[in-house]
Design an enzyme around this catalytic site. Sequence first.
Site, mmCIF file in Angstrom:
data_model
loop_
_atom_site.group_PDB
_atom_site.id
_atom_site.type_symbol
_atom_site.label_atom_id
_atom_site.label_comp_id
_atom_site.label_asym_id
_atom_site.label_seq_id
_atom_site.Cartn_x
_atom_site.Cartn_y
_atom_site.Cartn_z
ATOM 1 N N ASP A 18 27.830 46.120 62.610
ATOM 2 C CA ASP A 18 27.782 46.059 64.064
ATOM 3 C C ASP A 18 26.394 46.558 64.473
ATOM 4 O O ASP A 18 25.711 47.215 63.687
ATOM 5 C CB ASP A 18 28.890 46.930 64.648
ATOM 6 C CG ASP A 18 28.891 46.946 66.162
ATOM 7 O OD1 ASP A 18 28.626 45.895 66.775
ATOM 8 O OD2 ASP A 18 29.140 48.021 66.740
ATOM 9 N N CYS A 19 25.969 46.265 65.695
ATOM 10 C CA CYS A 19 24.643 46.696 66.128
ATOM 11 C C CYS A 19 24.703 47.946 66.993
ATOM 12 O O CYS A 19 24.260 49.018 66.587
ATOM 13 C CB CYS A 19 23.939 45.565 66.886
ATOM 14 S SG CYS A 19 22.253 45.987 67.399
ATOM 15 N N ASP A 20 25.260 47.844 68.178
ATOM 16 C CA ASP A 20 25.253 48.951 69.133
ATOM 17 C C ASP A 20 26.138 50.091 68.640
ATOM 18 O O ASP A 20 27.326 49.902 68.389
ATOM 19 C CB ASP A 20 25.737 48.463 70.493
ATOM 20 C CG ASP A 20 24.809 47.413 71.074
ATOM 21 O OD1 ASP A 20 23.654 47.752 71.369
ATOM 22 O OD2 ASP A 20 25.232 46.241 71.198
ATOM 23 N N ASP A 174 31.749 51.103 64.831
ATOM 24 C CA ASP A 174 31.874 52.387 65.528
ATOM 25 C C ASP A 174 32.950 52.375 66.609
ATOM 26 O O ASP A 174 33.103 53.361 67.317
ATOM 27 C CB ASP A 174 30.548 52.779 66.179
ATOM 28 C CG ASP A 174 30.221 51.910 67.381
ATOM 29 O OD1 ASP A 174 29.787 52.465 68.410
ATOM 30 O OD2 ASP A 174 30.406 50.684 67.305
#
Length: 230
Positions: A18-20, A174
């Site tokens: 995932d990025c954010d 997250d």
Amino acid sequence: MNPQADEAGARPALVIFDCDGVLVDSEPISLACLTAGLNRIGVAIDVETVRARFAGTSMPSIMQHIAADYGVAAPDGFVEAVKAETLRAFDAELRAMAGAAEVIAALDLPTCVASSSDPVRLRHSLGLTGLLPLFEDRVFSSVEVARGKPFPDLFLHAAARMDFPPETCLVVEDSVPGVTAARAAGMRVVGFTGGGHWGHDRLGADLTAAGAEQVVSDYPALARIIADPL
């Protein structure tokens, strides 16, 4: 038989990030911008509620929930304005997660990104923090699939584009919607709690309950799991 159970203990063939909140510490910034925007259009909501309900989900999904739960329809241009404000704030404040670049560069297996963010924000965030060269064109957005997280579509799309079976993939997430999506895709998932937006004690328990096999708060610990899984 559950293919995830079969693969438990095996080293992953592909790591999907995932990025954010995983690669970049963007969520405190983006959640604050979204909350301020919602307040301006008459939605009585605070940043903690926005975080709890909407972290890890796409803007179209967020606005659908706002309309249904608060009776407020976003005016024309609202989403675009919030996105623009967020990108401006990123220019001043955004940082990569500590250790992310070093750990990812040292991995000797394929990696990619699968995020609820739109492609412009994704490339802006990764470029601004110096992480984009680590992934090049292996960056996938929820706009490429019919349903975003918590549905499995995005992770299945990323695995297919990378040409790996879902059961050989390890996702790093997250948020509960992200963990739920990874599990629904038949993938192993590690929960990450190193982002600045996660200040409550229940996060690790929440990610574990959603299906994360382990939870880590920093990249050295994540590197150890990838190298020596359960």
